[in-house]
Design an enzyme around this catalytic site. Sequence first.
Site, PDB file in Angstrom:
ATOM      1  CG  ASP A   1      -0.408  -0.101   2.515  1.00  0.00           C
ATOM      2  OD1 ASP A   1       0.828  -0.239   2.608  1.00  0.00           O
ATOM      3  OD2 ASP A   1      -1.173  -0.043   3.508  1.00  0.00           O
TER       4      ASP A   1
ATOM      5  CG  ASP B   1       0.586  -3.907   2.264  1.00  0.00           C
ATOM      6  OD1 ASP B   1       0.607  -4.664   3.247  1.00  0.00           O
ATOM      7  OD2 ASP B   1       1.466  -3.065   2.021  1.00  0.00           O
TER       8      ASP B   1
ATOM      9  CD  GLU C   1       7.873   0.088   7.727  1.00  0.00           C
ATOM     10  OE1 GLU C   1       6.991  -0.700   7.328  1.00  0.00           O
ATOM     11  OE2 GLU C   1       8.033   1.235   7.260  1.00  0.00           O
TER      12      GLU C   1
END
Length: 271
Positions: free
Chosen positions: A49, A88, A187
């Site tokens: 995304d 995503d 992340e």
Amino acid sequence: MSSEEKKLTVPDIIGMKTRKEKIAALTAYDFLFASLLDQAGLDIILVGDSGAMVFAGYNTTLPMTMDNIIYHCQAVCRGVSHALLVADMPFLSYQVSTEDAVRNAGKILKETTIDAVKIEGGEEMTATVNRLVSIGIPVMGHLGLTPQHIKQFGSYTVQGRSAEHANRLLNDARALQDAGAFALVLEKIPISLAKQISEHLKIPTIGIGAGPFCDGQILVTPDMLGLFEKFKPKFVRQYANLAEAVKKAGSQYLHDVKENRFPAAEESFEN
Ligand code: KIV
């Protein structure tokens, strides 16, 4: 292995962790780049995304819609014969209810040849992950700096620096694995925490800004190709400078057209 030999599956990706073979993943949003990256032999291609930012020019990933992601997935899937394809799930396509998540993830699998979906979030998402996996939809989790939470985070800052937050992320990682996730994106978290999570889990971790001890790495392709110029995260290694190459080619073409140097005779047709 040549990229045409075999289409990778979810068990293949899990097996790479067992064999201590690093997993190389990148994002793609269109046929052209997906096909080039697949020919390069990438293990996973994520239709991220992040396309809302690097493809469509928005400031966050939040505007990505189901129609958008399906359009990007269809284009990417046409270019890929080797890599495992992950999509995503857009913001609000899976958070409202488990039924919504099933309907939307199922729609992506029915209308494209995507192999798995990725959703952001920890323990609060385990019922959803469990339900999706139980009906045959493989799920990749995503912890740490989850961009769909940007309004709450306030900035794209490193997550899990305090002992309490690190502990919460470790518990989230375990919970997602127990719910059936086949891999986990980590992340922008500290190296030591990513190492600890990677060592604790049986499923592979794929890091982005999470240091070298993850089982694999992922980058946003326009970042690593030097195409996206708005900002450059510290964790990005730039493998090309395509922005400069595109600007140079565009400007050479412009001059050739203006000065009547293009097209030449060999680029034109006689009767
Ligand atoms: O959307 C995306 O590109 C991602 C990667 C940063 C992992 O989620």
